[in-house]
Write an enzyme that holds these catalytic residues in place. Structure first.
Site, PDB file in Angstrom:
ATOM      1  N   GLU A   1      23.301  -7.201 -27.932  1.00 58.80           N
ATOM      2  CA  GLU A   1      24.214  -7.339 -26.794  1.00 58.80           C
ATOM      3  C   GLU A   1      23.814  -6.309 -25.734  1.00 58.80           C
ATOM      4  O   GLU A   1      23.610  -5.140 -26.039  1.00 58.80           O
ATOM      5  CB  GLU A   1      25.649  -7.152 -27.288  1.00 58.80           C
TER       6      GLU A   1
ATOM      7  N   CYS B   1      28.073 -14.715 -17.848  1.00 60.90           N
ATOM      8  CA  CYS B   1      28.149 -14.007 -19.128  1.00 60.90           C
ATOM      9  C   CYS B   1      29.152 -14.690 -20.042  1.00 60.90           C
ATOM     10  O   CYS B   1      30.246 -15.084 -19.621  1.00 60.90           O
ATOM     11  CB  CYS B   1      28.549 -12.555 -18.886  1.00 60.90           C
TER      12      CYS B   1
ATOM     13  N   ASP C   1      25.142 -14.423 -13.820  1.00 66.17           N
ATOM     14  CA  ASP C   1      23.774 -14.071 -14.199  1.00 66.17           C
ATOM     15  C   ASP C   1      22.837 -14.932 -13.359  1.00 66.17           C
ATOM     16  O   ASP C   1      22.894 -16.165 -13.417  1.00 66.17           O
ATOM     17  CB  ASP C   1      23.523 -14.344 -15.687  1.00 66.17           C
TER      18      ASP C   1
END
Length: 282
Positions: free
Chosen positions: A82, A189, A196
């Protein structure tokens, strides 16, 4: 099992400036892969190419050192890292003294390998390379090579993944080999919903893919919530299933967040990894 919602994404986080490998938060790939019909046997090869632009530590005399770091995560690793946890982990180097850059490199390599392969047998190591300050001006900027789909004047009305937009020419058409690009890839996201932004390169051979439909399909990711790696695997699988190319490679370069960019590459056949060269937006 670590789940995205259990990570530090979207949460207020304390910034630790002393080395702490436990900050890395691996998330299993299997769950999102199952959503697109993938099991243990994958239809692609590839890797996730990361660049870390905010890496610093102290030398034995307390003087700060800085470097860029390139990471290559094989797509066979059972976990992704992550990204916010990766940022927090890298920040934990900030006030930590290391004997030299080689010690930093060894620490990075050991930690990211453990996290990416956690609970599984290591099949291929995560690649790590440091770029020292004196070599910064050797880091090139180059756009993805290929024929731009963005030249097309098309109507776009769908903003969640729509694989039915993908189509090929008539079966009696001669097969082609093409490299196509677009700078219009955008997704969000999975956890925070933050945008993004990315560019994508699609290389294939086989029945010609309709360019307008392909561009509309790529635009359809605009409101889709998924991590970078998952979006690229979804794009690969949709094109593979709908257009049935003989060969296919999908490569995306996403703009950085938190000093990190993530650039997944998936291909249906063995080939060299693309060079980890940033685009102008990165």
């Amino acid at each position: 099992m670590n789940l995205p919602e259990h990570s530090q994404l979207g949460k207020t986080s304390a910034y630790v400036d002393q080395y702490d490998a436990s900050l890395l938060f691996p998330i299993p790939r299997a769950g999102k892969r199952a959503e697109i019909g993938l099991g243990a046997s994958l239809p692609f090869l590839g890797a996730d190419l990361w660049t870390a632009f905010e890496l610093s530590w102290l030398n034995p005399r307390g003087k700060p050192q800085v470097a860029l770091a390139h990471f290559t995560f094989p797509c066979e690793t059972p976990h992704i890292i992550e990204s916010k946890s990766f940022k927090l982990y890298l920040n934990s180097f900030n006030n930590t003294a290391f004997p030299d850059a080689a010690a930093v490199l060894a620490c990075l390599r050991s930690d990211v390998n453990e996290a990416a392969w956690r609970g599984a047998v290591v099949q291929s190591s995560v690649g790590v390379r440091l770029v020292p300050m004196e070599n910064f001006d050797r880091e090139p900027v180059h756009e993805l090579d290929g024929l731009s789909l963005d030249r097309l004047d098309v109507d776009c009305t769908r903003y969640t993944p729509a694989p039915d937009l993908l189509r090929v020419a008539q079966d009696d058409e001669a097969p082609v080999a093409e490299v196509l690009t677009s700078n219009l890839l955008k997704s969000n996201c999975l956890v925070t919903g933050q945008p993004d932004w990315g560019s994508v390169q699609i290389s294939y051979s086989g029945a010609q893919i309709d360019h307008e439909g392909l561009l509309q399909y790529l635009v359809s990711f605009r409101n889709h919530n998924e991590f970078h790696e998952q979006c690229v695997e979804r794009i690969f699988c949709d094109i593979w299933a709908r257009c049935k190319p003989q060969r296919l490679a999908v490569y995306a370069r996403y703009t950085r967040r938190g000093g990190l960019d993530i650039n997944p590459f998936r291909a249906s056949y063995p080939q060299a990894m693309p060079p980890n060269i940033r685009t102008a937006r990165q």
